[in-house]
Write an enzyme that holds these catalytic residues in place. Structure first.
Site: not given
Lengths: 282, 138
Positions: A240, A245
């Site tokens: 990410c 994430r």
């Protein structure tokens, strides 16, 4: 049982946590949040807080803490090598998955995610406390980093040369290069917008339902296998912007869908998009 | 800058970093509820400050004497930004335009919170202060 996750034991329900939370000898509940004050407003009564920046990242070098410091962190929180650690947190367990990934990186065996995270616990009006429990110090031996779940830049470079599969879990605007930062995080910019060549784009939050729990197996397969054509028996790298994430997606692919070889590239776009000479796609 | 804001800055900068977080938590509880008409607008999604990662909503009223009354709404489960909102409302409710103009854009640093808060908060707060000034000037 086609709708069962590959490793259903990695998830526990809020009800399970409620039932077992007093077993503090064998179980440690850990809250990991994006908001630094959230734990202090009230938390699962027996839980301790582990902060993704203050506790897990080295303050100087861009890296995780040393394995000695990791051992000290566990020992201080009464976590032994045999303790089952249950993570939960805000924002659909985004940071909880990140903390779990770091625990796995240091070889902690028994890790779980409380499905639905903090929101579900609160929505169900379960017990909450503002007292910060302390636990007797335990001995802890951290393992050397498990590199099989962590990808470095040059490995990713070789991976794309071999046309390996990648999943970019950022927003479509970041993926396309229209934005060089996440919609609400303007300071974490990069010099080039776009994505690593060949990456699929599946924003991380598509893996969860409205109530913050993970989608069921059929829903996850529809997303990653059917829609994106990813293959569970081929090596896979998730990334990410800084690797948080993507640790959520890493968890989904590895434990819920049973991808055989998934690595999280924590250097992610803030490294790739700022590096001289690395290929990108828009 | 308003005397009330000066006092709050003194309060925060005079204590240890960890204590600053506890003070911030206190201020998050002091953030007044929005008046009903703004609450409805917030629920409809109006007034949002997009630079903040947490949903934050801002409106500015002016009374007959030209004094400024900021109204700040923050989503649930976001005590950090609610704490900043609580400080701003407490310090600036009823302030003059001059007092508002003098609020430093690096307020987070003045409060000594930049080392204990995430970098993205610092940017969000600067945006909140900036928007407050802009909206009051309208």
């Amino acid at each position: 049982m086609s709708n069962e996750y590959t490793h259903p034991e990695m998830l526990v329900s809020t009800a399970w946590v409620d039932e077992h939370r007093s077993d503090t000898k064998n179980i440690r509940i850990v809250e990991s949040d994006e908001d630094v004050l959230l734990y202090d407003t009230g938390h699962v009564p027996e839980s301790v807080k582990i902060d993704w920046i203050d506790d897990l990242n080295d303050p100087i070098v861009r890296d995780y803490i040393s394995h000695e410091r990791f051992a000290a962190l566990c020992a201080k929180n009464g976590i032994g090598n045999d303790t089952t650690v249950v993570f939960y947190g805000d924002k659909s367990n985004w940071w909880a998955c990140y903390a779990l990934w770091v625990f796995k990186l240091f070889g902690h065996e028994n890790c779980r995610i409380m499905d639905g995270g903090r929101k579900k616990w609160m929505d169900e009006n379960r017990a909450v406390s503002t007292e910060k429990p302390t636990y007797a110090q335990r001995d802890y031996v951290a393992q050397p980093q498990d590199r099989s779940i962590r990808a470095f830049r040059d490995e990713v470079r070789h991976h794309i040369e071999r046309k390996g599969q990648l999943v970019d879990v950022r927003s479509p605007e970041e993926f396309s290069g229209e934005k060089t930062h996440m919609p609400d995080y303007p300071q974490e910019g990069v010099l080039r917008g776009g994505h690593i060549p060949g990456a699929s784009n599946v924003p991380w939050s598509r893996a969860v339902d409205e109530d913050g729990t993970f989608k069921n197996r059929a829903g996850l397969e529809a997303l990653y296998l059917q829609e994106q054509g990813l293959k569970s028996d081929e090596p896979m790298v998730a990334y990410c912007r800084i690797g948080e994430r993507s640790s959520h997606t890493w968890f989904v692919l590895k434990y819920l869908l049973g991808f055989k070889n998934v690595q999280n590239y924590d250097g992610s776009w803030t490294e790739w998009g700022n590096s001289v000479g690395l290929p990108i796609e828009k | 800058m308003s005397a009330a804001l000066d006092e709050i800055i003194d309060l925060f900068s005079g204590v240890e970093p960890q204590m600053r977080l506890e003070l911030l938590l206190d201020y998050s509880r002091k953030l007044p509820k929005l008046p009903d008409h703004y609450q409805k607008l917030m629920e409809a999604g109006a007034g949002r400050i997009h630079e903040c990662m947490t949903p934050v909503f801002l409106w500015v009223d002016r009374d007959d004497e030209g004094r400024i009354h900021p109204h700040i709404g923050v989503a649930e489960e976001a005590p950090t930004i609610a704490g900043i909102g609580g400080i701003l409302v407490k310090a600036l409710d009823g302030c003059t335009q001059e007092e508002l103009d003098a609020v430093p854009s690096n307020l987070v640093e003045k409060l000594g919170l930049h080392k204990v808060l995430r970098m993205n908060r610092t940017v969000g707060v600067a945006a909140l202060v900036g928007r407050l000034k802009k909206q009051a000037a309208l």
